[in-house]
Design a protein around this motif. Structure first.
Motif: not given
Length: 323
Positions: A4, A6, A20, A70, A72, A74, A103, A105, A163, A167
């Motif tokens: 994952v 971010v 996250a 994944v 993410v 922000t 994903l 958010i 968010g 998740c």
């Protein structure tokens, strides 16, 4: 799902970044839950400034993103909506092409949109930004009333705490309900919330732009419990029903029936927040006639029951009435 990433950019918001990290970055192996290879990335490693002024040192560039299952995103500051770093855009395009989860958010949706990856898709963002989002990106089917949207393997969420819902939704897809419920329990939150962000949207009374309707709309607000047929409203405005309906829509941007329905909903919400009236009384005072009709309108407009709304937003300490 093992890796994952971010991606943070200047102006990142600490809360959304933190959630996250909470969802994907903690070691929960003591609870029988797998850990992820979790990394924080940025296009230019170094000090990244947050939305509240402090800086965070990010050591990793975007390389790991090409391995991540994944990614993410922000939220990003309003000043950079409509733009995207070409390196971030390229990473996202490759992720979508190879079937990784992405994903976004809150206003992180703007990063995806600027990359063109939401064109022809359904998506959401914080309700305060939804209209701007739709205007900037007309090719996107923007839904402002939901907590999150999944379109293929792209998930976009509404603001802030939504968010978390997004998740958990992703975790549920990959790890199943039992594991996700355990994660939610550790986070001390509901594993799945009902309703959508419509229940949190503040919609003040519309501004009446002409004196022609000031008196009649004020009278409508004072008599919400009555039927208020268009013929009666037109008579008070000294117009024919057809002229009244046409000019009302031009001036207030909606039909008399829709305007009246919205004011009845707002009044019912205030009564649930501020009084101990039971549902039949709330329905009567707000013009819905019965608790059954009140429930139907709450389900259609807010996605929850009047009782759930009262339990969440009541200013008092009374026990919630039955649903």
């Amino acid at each position: 799902m093992e890796r994952v990433a971010v991606i943070v950019q200047d102006g990142f918001t600490p809360f959304e970044f933190g959630l996250a990290c909470e969802a994907f970055g903690l070691d929960r192996t003591d609870d029988g839950i797998q850990s992820f290879d979790f990394r924080v990335l940025t296009a230019d490693p170094g000090a990244i400034r947050s939305s509240i002024g402090y800086t965070m040192n990010v050591e990793d560039d975007l390389s790991f993103a090409d391995e991540a299952d994944v990614i993410v995103l922000t939220p990003i500051p309003r000043a950079v909506w409509g733009t995207v770093d070409a390196r971030v855009s390229a990473v996202l395009e490759r992720a979508v092409a190879r079937g990784a989860w992405v994903l976004a958010i809150c206003s992180g949706s703007f990063t995806l949109a600027a990359s063109g990856l939401l064109d022809g898709r359904r998506a959401t963002t914080h309700w305060m930004y939804a209209q701007t989002f739709a205007e900037m990106y007309p090719k996107i089917d923007v839904d402002p009333d939901v907590l999150y949207v999944q379109d293929g393997r792209i998930i976009t969420s509404a603001g802030t705490a939504a968010g978390i819902d997004a998740c958990l939704h992703l975790l549920r897809q990959e790890l199943g309900a039992e594991i996700t419920n355990r994660i939610a329990r550790r986070m001390v939150i509901a594993p799945q919330r009902d309703g959508g962000q419509a229940q949190f949207i503040s919609k003040p009374l519309p501004v009446v732009r002409s004196e022609s309707f000031a008196a009649v709309t004020e009278w409508m607000l004072q008599n919400l419990r009555d039927e208020l047929p268009v013929d009666e409203l037109a008579r008070r405005a000294q117009m024919s029903p057809r002229t009244f309906a046409r000019r009302f829509k031009t001036d207030l941007g909606t039909t008399p029936a829709a305007w009246l329905g919205r004011q009845r909903m707002l009044h019912a919400q205030r009564l649930l927040e501020e009084t101990e009236l039971d549902l039949e009384q709330v329905a009567g005072e707000s013009g819905f006639g019965s608790a059954a009709v009140l429930r139907q309108n709450f389900a259609r407009t807010l996605g929850i029951t009047p009782s759930v709304y009262r339990s969440r937003f009541s200013c008092g300490t009374h026990e919630p009435v039955s649903a």
